[in-house]
Scaffold this active site. Structure first.
Site, PDB file in Angstrom:
ATOM      1  N   GLY A 206       0.996  -1.174   0.002  1.00  0.00           N
ATOM      2  CA  GLY A 206       0.052   0.180   0.259  1.00  0.00           C
ATOM      3  C   GLY A 206       0.703   1.295   0.126  1.00  0.00           C
ATOM      4  O   GLY A 206       1.904   1.227  -0.086  1.00  0.00           O
TER       5      GLY A 206
ATOM      6  N   ASP B  83       0.655   5.634   4.623  1.00  0.00           N
ATOM      7  CA  ASP B  83      -0.349   6.569   5.336  1.00  0.00           C
ATOM      8  C   ASP B  83      -1.911   5.355   4.905  1.00  0.00           C
ATOM      9  O   ASP B  83      -3.348   5.670   4.851  1.00  0.00           O
ATOM     10  CB  ASP B  83      -1.279   7.787   4.742  1.00  0.00           C
ATOM     11  CG  ASP B  83      -0.204   8.858   5.008  1.00  0.00           C
ATOM     12  OD1 ASP B  83       0.377   8.174   6.173  1.00  0.00           O
ATOM     13  OD2 ASP B  83      -0.082   9.909   4.156  1.00  0.00           O
TER      14      ASP B  83
ATOM     15  N   GLY C 170      -2.248   2.270   6.299  1.00  0.00           N
ATOM     16  CA  GLY C 170      -2.461   1.479   7.494  1.00  0.00           C
ATOM     17  C   GLY C 170      -1.807   0.373   7.707  1.00  0.00           C
ATOM     18  O   GLY C 170      -2.055  -0.899   8.337  1.00  0.00           O
ATOM     19  N   LYS C 171      -0.509   0.516   6.716  1.00  0.00           N
ATOM     20  CA  LYS C 171       0.088  -0.985   7.153  1.00  0.00           C
ATOM     21  C   LYS C 171       0.716  -0.944   7.942  1.00  0.00           C
ATOM     22  O   LYS C 171       0.699  -2.979   8.101  1.00  0.00           O
ATOM     23  CB  LYS C 171       1.840  -0.756   5.753  1.00  0.00           C
ATOM     24  CG  LYS C 171       1.142  -0.690   4.318  1.00  0.00           C
ATOM     25  CD  LYS C 171       2.389  -0.269   3.941  1.00  0.00           C
ATOM     26  CE  LYS C 171       3.237   1.398   4.083  1.00  0.00           C
ATOM     27  NZ  LYS C 171       2.628   1.959   4.271  1.00  0.00           N
ATOM     28  N   SER C 172       1.077  -0.822   8.738  1.00  0.00           N
ATOM     29  CA  SER C 172       1.748  -0.341  10.175  1.00  0.00           C
ATOM     30  C   SER C 172       0.565  -0.794  11.055  1.00  0.00           C
ATOM     31  O   SER C 172       0.960  -2.037  12.426  1.00  0.00           O
ATOM     32  CB  SER C 172       2.937   0.598  11.067  1.00  0.00           C
ATOM     33  OG  SER C 172       3.369   0.667  10.417  1.00  0.00           O
TER      34      SER C 172
ATOM     35  N   ASP D 196       7.827  -4.788   9.285  1.00  0.00           N
ATOM     36  CA  ASP D 196       7.733  -3.917   8.344  1.00  0.00           C
ATOM     37  C   ASP D 196       8.592  -3.523   7.182  1.00  0.00           C
ATOM     38  O   ASP D 196       9.113  -3.587   7.574  1.00  0.00           O
ATOM     39  CB  ASP D 196       6.865  -2.656   9.746  1.00  0.00           C
ATOM     40  CG  ASP D 196       6.026  -1.514   9.128  1.00  0.00           C
ATOM     41  OD1 ASP D 196       4.931  -2.308   8.237  1.00  0.00           O
ATOM     42  OD2 ASP D 196       6.100  -0.648   9.960  1.00  0.00           O
ATOM     43  N   GLU D 197       7.522  -2.129   6.680  1.00  0.00           N
ATOM     44  CA  GLU D 197       8.935  -1.460   5.780  1.00  0.00           C
ATOM     45  C   GLU D 197       9.734  -2.246   4.796  1.00  0.00           C
ATOM     46  O   GLU D 197      10.974  -2.701   5.125  1.00  0.00           O
ATOM     47  CB  GLU D 197       9.831  -0.854   6.790  1.00  0.00           C
ATOM     48  CG  GLU D 197       9.341   0.427   7.583  1.00  0.00           C
ATOM     49  CD  GLU D 197       8.510   1.615   6.810  1.00  0.00           C
ATOM     50  OE1 GLU D 197       8.685   1.246   5.690  1.00  0.00           O
ATOM     51  OE2 GLU D 197       7.735   2.042   7.357  1.00  0.00           O
ATOM     52  N   ALA D 198       9.352  -3.580   4.136  1.00  0.00           N
ATOM     53  CA  ALA D 198       9.654  -4.943   3.559  1.00  0.00           C
ATOM     54  C   ALA D 198      10.385  -4.528   2.165  1.00  0.00           C
ATOM     55  O   ALA D 198      11.057  -5.451   1.762  1.00  0.00           O
ATOM     56  CB  ALA D 198       9.051  -6.269   3.630  1.00  0.00           C
TER      57      ALA D 198
END
Length: 217
Positions: free
Chosen positions: A9, A12, A14-16, A86-88
């Protein structure tokens, strides 16, 4: 069956927040996992969402070997049922391949979260490899909005509010600074039309999408 799932995505979207929810759900079922973060807005060793939620995390970097970390922990008697990453998009091709190997050879579920393209609309190497290897790719349904109100599809890098298209692929900046620091790097989500035109909110002189109502009395 273990899976490698890539949740993609824009900023902003909503991934985290979803990463935190997945970790919460799995832990409630008695499973044990590891959370990896990188360049989180709250600092090193933290996974945080813009809703104010945060948990401790393992900070990943270029030297992280996901395969070896899980092997070492299991050798010492620790359970590792899943990974939340996260942040892959910042992972190397080799690191993504390590994640796929953990799924296939050790039965570890891997949930990776990231944006697919950089400020130049080019795929991050980590995201490209995830798209190639993931068992499932999920596009997040929470839509971020361009300043014009359309669905945002592109991430723009800004300096003094103006979009730039040159520079290193990875530069940490602020997405919420109001106002943006002079000469500082920021990021803004835009629809394709305004990304092509390089029209940021500052350049367009855009107002809030929903202006505040007039005070009563």
């Amino acid at each position: 069956m273990a899976e490698l799932v890539f949740f993609a995505g824009t900023m902003d979207s909503g991934k985290s927040t979803l990463a935190l929810q997945i970790d919460h759900n799995y832990r409630r079922r008695g499973l044990t996992g590891l959370i990896y973060s990188r360049n989180d807005r709250a600092g090193s060793g933290v996974l945080s969402s813009r809703l104010g939620l945060s948990v401790a995390a393992v900070e990943a970097d270029d030297a992280t070997d996901f395969w070896q970390e899980v092997v070492t922990r299991r050798t010492h008697g620790e359970r590792v049922d899943y990974l939340v990453c996260d942040e892959a998009q910042f992972y190397s091709v080799a690191q993504v391949e390590q994640l796929a190997r953990l799924v296939d050879d050790m039965g570890v579920d891997v949930f990776a979260f990231g944006i697919t393209t950089d400020f130049r609309t080019r795929l991050f190497p980590g995201s490209a490899r995830l798209l190639e290897l993931a068992d499932r790719v999920e596009q997040l349904q929470v839509q971020s909005l361009c300043w014009c109100g359309r669905r945002a599809t592109h991430n723009a890098r800004t300096v003094d509010g103006r979009m730039v298209t040159e520079g290193e692929q990875v530069v940490v900046g602020d997405t919420e600074a109001e106002p943006e620091p002079a000469g500082g790097v920021g990021y803004e989500v835009l629809c394709r039309r305004h990304h092509v035109r390089r029209e940021t909110a500052a350049v367009a002189g855009a107002a809030e999408l929903s202006p505040e109502t007039l005070p009563l009395g």
